[in-house]
Scaffold this active site. Structure first.
Site, PDB file in Angstrom:
ATOM      1  N   LEU A   8       0.871  -1.180   0.000  1.00  6.31           N
ATOM      2  CA  LEU A   8       0.000   0.000   0.000  1.00  6.31           C
ATOM      3  C   LEU A   8       0.906   1.228   0.000  1.00  6.31           C
ATOM      4  O   LEU A   8       1.776   1.369   0.864  1.00  6.31           O
ATOM      5  CB  LEU A   8      -0.913  -0.006   1.220  1.00  6.31           C
ATOM      6  CG  LEU A   8      -1.962   1.112   1.296  1.00  6.31           C
ATOM      7  CD1 LEU A   8      -3.209   0.629   2.060  1.00  6.31           C
ATOM      8  CD2 LEU A   8      -1.435   2.378   1.962  1.00  6.31           C
ATOM      9  N   ILE A   9       0.699   2.117  -0.973  1.00  4.86           N
ATOM     10  CA  ILE A   9       1.542   3.292  -1.143  1.00  4.86           C
ATOM     11  C   ILE A   9       0.659   4.530  -1.136  1.00  4.86           C
ATOM     12  O   ILE A   9      -0.335   4.595  -1.864  1.00  4.86           O
ATOM     13  CB  ILE A   9       2.348   3.223  -2.457  1.00  4.86           C
ATOM     14  CG1 ILE A   9       3.148   1.919  -2.520  1.00  4.86           C
ATOM     15  CG2 ILE A   9       3.263   4.433  -2.600  1.00  4.86           C
ATOM     16  CD1 ILE A   9       3.863   1.689  -3.844  1.00  4.86           C
ATOM     17  N   GLY A  11      -0.084   8.728  -1.598  1.00  2.00           N
ATOM     18  CA  GLY A  11       0.351   9.870  -2.390  1.00  2.00           C
ATOM     19  C   GLY A  11       0.890   9.504  -3.755  1.00  2.00           C
ATOM     20  O   GLY A  11       1.964   9.945  -4.160  1.00  2.00           O
ATOM     21  N   SER A  14       1.234  11.627  -8.323  1.00  2.99           N
ATOM     22  CA  SER A  14       2.295  12.306  -9.061  1.00  2.99           C
ATOM     23  C   SER A  14       3.633  12.089  -8.363  1.00  2.99           C
ATOM     24  O   SER A  14       3.700  11.500  -7.274  1.00  2.99           O
ATOM     25  CB  SER A  14       2.000  13.818  -9.162  1.00  2.99           C
ATOM     26  OG  SER A  14       2.008  14.413  -7.872  1.00  2.99           O
ATOM     27  N   GLY A  15       4.689  12.568  -8.993  1.00  2.56           N
ATOM     28  CA  GLY A  15       5.999  12.642  -8.365  1.00  2.56           C
ATOM     29  C   GLY A  15       6.562  11.318  -7.893  1.00  2.56           C
ATOM     30  O   GLY A  15       6.444  10.283  -8.550  1.00  2.56           O
ATOM     31  N   ILE A  16       7.194  11.356  -6.714  1.00  4.01           N
ATOM     32  CA  ILE A  16       7.850  10.171  -6.163  1.00  4.01           C
ATOM     33  C   ILE A  16       6.840   9.050  -5.945  1.00  4.01           C
ATOM     34  O   ILE A  16       7.146   7.875  -6.189  1.00  4.01           O
ATOM     35  CB  ILE A  16       8.569  10.512  -4.848  1.00  4.01           C
ATOM     36  CG1 ILE A  16       9.745  11.463  -5.108  1.00  4.01           C
ATOM     37  CG2 ILE A  16       9.072   9.245  -4.161  1.00  4.01           C
ATOM     38  CD1 ILE A  16      10.448  11.929  -3.850  1.00  4.01           C
ATOM     39  N   GLY A  17       5.650   9.386  -5.472  1.00  5.05           N
ATOM     40  CA  GLY A  17       4.648   8.353  -5.207  1.00  5.05           C
ATOM     41  C   GLY A  17       4.249   7.605  -6.459  1.00  5.05           C
ATOM     42  O   GLY A  17       4.151   6.364  -6.450  1.00  5.05           O
ATOM     43  N   SER A 141      12.666  13.222   4.218  1.00  4.10           N
ATOM     44  CA  SER A 141      13.353  14.258   3.450  1.00  4.10           C
ATOM     45  C   SER A 141      14.684  14.489   4.128  1.00  4.10           C
ATOM     46  O   SER A 141      14.842  14.193   5.325  1.00  4.10           O
ATOM     47  CB  SER A 141      12.533  15.561   3.464  1.00  4.10           C
ATOM     48  OG  SER A 141      13.302  16.674   3.015  1.00  4.10           O
ATOM     49  N   TYR A 154       7.669  22.657   7.918  1.00  6.36           N
ATOM     50  CA  TYR A 154       7.913  21.443   7.149  1.00  6.36           C
ATOM     51  C   TYR A 154       8.994  20.595   7.810  1.00  6.36           C
ATOM     52  O   TYR A 154       8.822  19.384   8.016  1.00  6.36           O
ATOM     53  CB  TYR A 154       8.319  21.807   5.718  1.00  6.36           C
ATOM     54  CG  TYR A 154       8.645  20.625   4.836  1.00  6.36           C
ATOM     55  CD1 TYR A 154       7.626  19.838   4.308  1.00  6.36           C
ATOM     56  CD2 TYR A 154       9.958  20.297   4.526  1.00  6.36           C
ATOM     57  CE1 TYR A 154       7.913  18.743   3.500  1.00  6.36           C
ATOM     58  CE2 TYR A 154      10.263  19.207   3.715  1.00  6.36           C
ATOM     59  CZ  TYR A 154       9.235  18.444   3.203  1.00  6.36           C
ATOM     60  OH  TYR A 154       9.528  17.354   2.404  1.00  6.36           O
TER      61      TYR A 154
END
Length: 283
Positions: A8-9, A11, A14-17, A141, A154
């Site tokens: 299960l992933i 996000g 788009s992008g990294i997800g 990050s 953040y």
């Protein structure tokens, strides 16, 4: 029910997800690809089709800041597949600003999606990962290790995620669950553009911090001009997911590794302060 490994992933629109979901399917995983708005699944499914792995995908709605949505999604994934072998916490959002110019509401919002969302998904899925002796991988990050100018909220949220996972890892390991955090640096994705930041308005409102903010913006634009691709970051995530003995902390590039290494060797904080002070120094 499926005999395949189930991941299960979060996000994945788009992008990294998105890149991670496709790479996981290519590596043999059956992917429960989640996103807030499933109407945005078109790009993911197109990429999966181009990669020849569309049959390995199931798209589900998941708002990580809504506990009912988390429960509903996890229950649906289990009903469809009967198990969970891995969870990749990827969903997140940026938050640009410094202490005097961000509201408490903005700080709380950053914490909700970047920290409490991760905690919520982890709590909901951990019993099932115990059952499968699975993997819990969380995309944080370099900002979860090194505090960065104008990223107060953040970085605070990402620091919290790292502390949560570092504390959880040895306990989860006693029940057979391996925990890892993935630390990307600058990644060329929609993450930055999606923040919809009005830079001129920010500069107008920055007051005594205007020159520092302009220097930071200039430096950030340059760094994202040489950013790692989302696909390259995803390769590192999948290598960690598939590793027999995954490390706890993994960086996605040499730059990220050097940057994080500076902090981890910086006992009194002076090296990091010297480095990040250069980011906000007027040229």
């Amino acid at each position: 029910m499926s005999a395949s490994r189930i991941a299960l992933i979060t996000g994945t629109s788009s992008g990294i997800g998105l890149a991670t979901a496709v790479a996981a399917a290519q590596s043999g995983w059956q992917v429960v690809a989640t996103m807030r708005n499933t109407a945005k699944a078109e790009r993911l499914l197109a990429a999966a089709g181009e990669a020849g792995v569309a049959e390995r995908f199931r798209v589900m709605a998941l708002e990580v800041t809504d506990s009912a949505s988390v429960t509903e999604c996890v229950d649906a994934a289990l009903a469809a597949h009967g198990r969970l072998d891995a969870v990749v916490n990827n969903a997140g959002a940026g938050a640009l600003g410094t202490a005097e110019h961000v509201s408490i509401a903005d700080v709380r919002a950053a914490m909700e999606v970047n920290y409490f969302g991760v905690v919520s998904v982890t709590q909901a899925t951990l019993p099932h990962l115990r059952a499968s002796r699975g993997r819990l991988v969380t995309v944080t990050s370099v900002g979860g290790v090194v505090g960065q100018p104008f990223n107060d909220a953040y970085c605070a949220a990402k620091f919290a995620v790292e502390g949560f996972m570092e504390s959880l890892a040895p306990v989860a390991a006693t029940a057979g669950v391996r925990v890892s955090v993935i630390e990307p640096g600058a990644v060329a994705s929609e993450f930055v553009a999606s923040q919809q930041i009005d830079i001129p308005a920010m500069l107008d409102a920055a007051g005594p911090y205007a020159s520092a903010l302009q220097a930071y913006i200039n430096r950030t634009r340059a760094s994202f001009g040489n950013a790692q691709s989302a696909a390259d970051a995803a390769k590192v995530i999948i290598a960690t997911l598939d590793a027999d003995e995954p490390p706890f902390r993994v960086q996605t590039s040499d730059w990220a590794r050097d940057f994080v290494g500076t902090k981890l060797a910086d006992v009194d904080g002076s090296r990091v302060q010297q480095l990040t002070a250069e980011w906000v120094a007027a040229s």
